[in-house]
Motif scaffolding. Structure first.
Motif, short mmCIF file in Angstrom:
data_model
loop_
_atom_site.label_atom_id
_atom_site.label_comp_id
_atom_site.label_asym_id
_atom_site.label_seq_id
_atom_site.Cartn_x
_atom_site.Cartn_y
_atom_site.Cartn_z
N MET A 197 -9.61 -8.17 -19.76
CA MET A 197 -8.89 -8.31 -19.58
C MET A 197 -8.73 -7.09 -18.35
N GLU A 198 -9.06 -6.25 -18.69
CA GLU A 198 -8.42 -5.04 -17.55
C GLU A 198 -9.40 -4.74 -16.53
N GLU A 199 -10.77 -5.61 -17.08
CA GLU A 199 -10.56 -5.52 -15.29
C GLU A 199 -10.39 -5.76 -14.40
N TRP A 200 -9.73 -7.74 -14.88
CA TRP A 200 -9.56 -8.51 -14.19
C TRP A 200 -8.41 -8.08 -13.64
N ARG A 201 -7.81 -7.30 -14.19
CA ARG A 201 -6.69 -7.54 -14.48
C ARG A 201 -6.67 -6.37 -13.16
N ALA A 202 -7.61 -5.20 -12.92
CA ALA A 202 -7.37 -4.48 -11.90
C ALA A 202 -8.30 -5.10 -10.24
N HIS A 203 -8.84 -5.92 -10.30
CA HIS A 203 -9.49 -6.93 -9.56
C HIS A 203 -7.82 -7.57 -9.05
N MET A 204 -7.71 -8.43 -10.22
CA MET A 204 -5.71 -9.13 -8.97
C MET A 204 -5.58 -8.05 -8.55
N GLU A 205 -4.52 -6.86 -9.67
CA GLU A 205 -4.31 -6.51 -8.01
C GLU A 205 -4.57 -5.82 -7.06
N ARG A 206 -5.61 -5.63 -6.96
CA ARG A 206 -6.61 -5.12 -5.25
C ARG A 206 -6.21 -5.97 -4.80
N VAL A 207 -6.56 -7.83 -4.76
CA VAL A 207 -6.15 -8.35 -3.84
C VAL A 207 -4.83 -9.17 -4.31
N PHE A 208 -4.00 -9.53 -4.97
CA PHE A 208 -3.07 -9.76 -4.89
C PHE A 208 -2.20 -9.67 -3.14
N GLY A 209 -1.55 -10.82 -3.23
CA GLY A 209 -0.80 -11.01 -1.70
C GLY A 209 -1.37 -10.48 -0.53
N LEU A 210 -2.90 -10.90 -0.91
CA LEU A 210 -4.11 -10.94 0.40
C LEU A 210 -4.56 -12.24 0.75
N ALA A 211 -4.24 -11.99 2.00
CA ALA A 211 -5.58 -13.25 2.49
C ALA A 211 -6.14 -12.38 4.02
N GLU A 212 -7.54 -13.41 4.21
CA GLU A 212 -8.43 -13.06 5.38
C GLU A 212 -8.52 -14.63 5.67
N VAL A 213 -8.38 -14.60 7.81
CA VAL A 213 -8.31 -14.87 8.70
C VAL A 213 -9.99 -15.09 9.70
N VAL A 214 -11.10 -15.54 8.71
CA VAL A 214 -12.49 -15.13 9.37
C VAL A 214 -12.63 -16.10 10.34
N ILE A 215 -12.87 -15.67 11.16
CA ILE A 215 -12.76 -16.29 12.48
C ILE A 215 -14.65 -16.52 13.71
N ALA A 216 -15.19 -17.64 13.09
CA ALA A 216 -16.23 -18.24 12.53
C ALA A 216 -17.20 -17.86 13.68
N LYS A 217 -15.70 -18.62 14.90
CA LYS A 217 -16.61 -18.50 16.94
C LYS A 217 -15.58 -18.52 17.11
N GLN A 218 -15.89 -18.09 18.52
CA GLN A 218 -14.99 -17.93 19.16
C GLN A 218 -15.72 -18.04 20.76
N ARG A 219 -14.96 -19.12 21.13
CA ARG A 219 -16.33 -19.12 23.03
C ARG A 219 -15.53 -17.82 24.01
N HIS A 220 -14.66 -17.10 23.65
CA HIS A 220 -13.78 -16.11 24.22
C HIS A 220 -14.08 -14.72 23.99
N GLY A 221 -14.50 -14.76 22.91
CA GLY A 221 -14.78 -12.66 22.34
C GLY A 221 -15.78 -13.15 20.24
N ALA A 222 -16.05 -12.22 19.97
CA ALA A 222 -16.27 -11.24 19.16
C ALA A 222 -15.60 -12.28 17.68
N THR A 223 -16.23 -12.31 16.71
CA THR A 223 -16.69 -13.07 15.61
C THR A 223 -16.03 -12.62 14.25
N GLY A 224 -15.67 -11.69 13.70
CA GLY A 224 -15.09 -11.15 12.39
C GLY A 224 -14.50 -12.24 12.05
N LYS A 225 -13.38 -10.72 10.92
CA LYS A 225 -11.85 -11.02 10.04
C LYS A 225 -11.47 -10.26 10.26
#
Length: 495
Positions: A442-470
């Motif tokens: 449970m403690e490990e889960w809570r610590a992990h949840m705290e690190r990722v809470f409220g975060l999101a990633e937009v992964v740029i998997a393809k882009q004709r105009h520039g680099a990929t990334g996130k």
């Protein structure tokens, strides 16, 4: 008394059928040769093919070329260009140019002549479109496809309405270079990050340059990731930016905002409006739907609703649209409301032109993705289409999406200029919460949840105009709002 103007035979035959005014064309050309300053007044409206008499179109082109070089365009300077012209010889030779300047009275009405020439060219195009429609409807020698004919007619009429009968998309390299320079200037003026339409998210703008005209952008993710929320945020930000720039009097070509058309095949218009109101008022959308709001929150809600009434965001929530019907509606919105950005939520809910009985869904998705890319190019605006990902994501330990996860992915990946994936690790970590509060994990889960809470990633998997990334973003689930994460940055792929 001046000798009446004579038509060359080909034009004379057509003159009995198509709208035209040869005298207006001649008078306009004469006025342009008398006063070259008038060129600037008419060249934005007229093209050479707007002239009914072909030789008049060529004279107009020669005048524009001379003016572009800052050279005087008159019967004397233009004569060498037409000495060997057979059509000019039939009209009496290069002396015809001097005859065109015979009446200085045309100087007063030059703009009116130009407008009439343009309007008559549109009428001729309408005649041609009507003839094609009639001939196509009467021809039953091949497979009968009334819906296809309607789609073709709608496209032809749209071209007439938008461009005055433009029959091709060919541009000289000079024209293409001017467009590229305008885009670069726009990016420079915006601080070096934005050459297209804004997403409202600075970190995403910095990596893509915004949303570019004629681009098809695929925004994909598994259910629960926030695809619709992100698309709604972007649509709102773009429309709000347009309102602000309208108030500030920003030139159209320098704007980063746009009027938006949102085709929602999954959610109703009032559900989308509720999301936007929730985000702007800072009230949980769930509480809003259930009426669990305080008096002060209701005041905030009323204020937000009042502010958003003039927002140029047009929502079409017709379910089960075909790609042909969507394109027809989009053209109408462009013509009537000058929309500059389209969102489709979501791609797999669209239908192809077939009846679906052959069961070839991959082929149908190919038709839909090609249709959306064609629409982006035809209307010269960005189209963002949301897409579901296959369940293969759930079966992997690493839940981050890949291009191969796009359902019926081949054509979608091929047609897209940009592919964006929305990924929220929080969603998957929350699902792994130990059932027993006393579980050692449970403690490990809570610590992990705290690190990722409220975060999101937009992964740029393809882009004709520039680099990929996130790009890392903040996501407030209760009000479905994405925003920039100041302390985080962008990570580009180096391979």
């Amino acid at each position: 008394m001046a000798e009446p103007l004579r038509l060359i035979p080909a034009a004379a035959d057509a003159a009995r059928e198509l709208p035209h005014n040869i005298e207006a064309e001649a008078a306009l050309l004469g006025a342009l040769m008398i006063d070259n300053r008038l060129v600037g007044d008419v060249q934005m409206l007229l093209r050479p093919d707007h002239f009914f008499e072909d030789i008049h179109g060529r004279v107009f082109t020669a005048i524009l070329n001379m003016a572009d070089k800052n050279m005087v365009a008159n019967p004397v300077t233009l004569r060498p260009m037409f000495d060997a012209d057979e059509a000019m010889k039939e009209l009496g030779g290069a002396g015809y140019l001097a005859k065109l300047t015979g009446s200085g009275a045309a100087l007063i009405g030059a703009k009116d002549f130009a407008r009439q020439i343009y309007d008559l060219a549109l009428l001729r195009e309408l005649v041609c479109v009507g003839r094609d429609m009639v001939q196509g409807a009467l021809d039953t020698s091949e497979a009968i496809d009334p819906k296809g004919q309607i789609e073709a007619a709608e496209m032809s009429l749209y071209k007439v309405a938008e461009s005055g009968g433009e029959t091709g998309g060919t541009k000289t390299f000079k024209q293409a270079t001017q467009l590229a320079m305008e885009m670069a200037e726009k990016a420079q003026n915006s601080g070096g990050a934005l050459s297209g339409i804004t997403t409202g998210l600075e970190s995403l703008n910095a990596r893509t340059g915004g949303l570019h005209k004629s681009d098809l952008v695929i925004l994909a993710g598994r259910p629960g990731m926030g695809k619709t929320a992100l698309a709604t945020n972007i649509a709102f930000n773009t429309a709000r930016r347009w309102v602000r720039e309208e108030e500030e009097g920003v030139e159209d070509k320098k704007r980063a905002g746009a009027r938006v058309a949102f085709f929602s095949l999954e959610m109703s218009a009032d559900q989308l409006a509720t999301r936007i109101l929730s985000e702007q008022a800072g009230i949980s959308s769930e509480n809003l739907r259930m009426g669990k709001i305080t008096t002060s929150e209701f005041r905030n809600l009323a204020r937000a609703a009042s502010d958003l009434q003039s927002l140029p965001l047009f929502i079409d929530d017709t379910p089960a649209l075909t790609i042909a019907a969507l394109r027809t509606r989009a053209r109408r919105l462009k013509r009537q409301h000058k929309i500059g950005f389209i969102v489709v939520d979501y791609l797999q809910l669209l239908q192809g032109s077939g009846n679906g009985r052959d069961g070839n869904r991959v082929q149908e998705i190919s038709e839909i993705s090609r249709g959306l890319k064609t629409l982006a190019k035809e209307l010269d605006l960005p189209v963002v289409a949301l897409s579901q990902l296959s369940r293969a994501v759930e079966q992997r330990e690493d839940k981050k999406p890949q291009l191969s996860d796009l359902r019926e992915s081949g054509s979608i990946e091929q047609d897209a200029d940009i592919v964006l994936f929305v990924y929220r690790e929080e969603y998957y970590v929350a699902a792994q919460e130990p059932r027993d509060p006393d579980d050692p994990k449970m403690e490990e889960w809570r610590a992990h949840m705290e690190r990722v809470f409220g975060l999101a990633e937009v992964v740029i998997a393809k882009q004709r105009h520039g680099a990929t990334g996130k790009v890392k973003l903040r996501f407030e689930a209760n009000i479905t709002r994405f925003s920039d994460l100041a302390e985080e940055g962008y990570y580009a792929d180096n391979h």
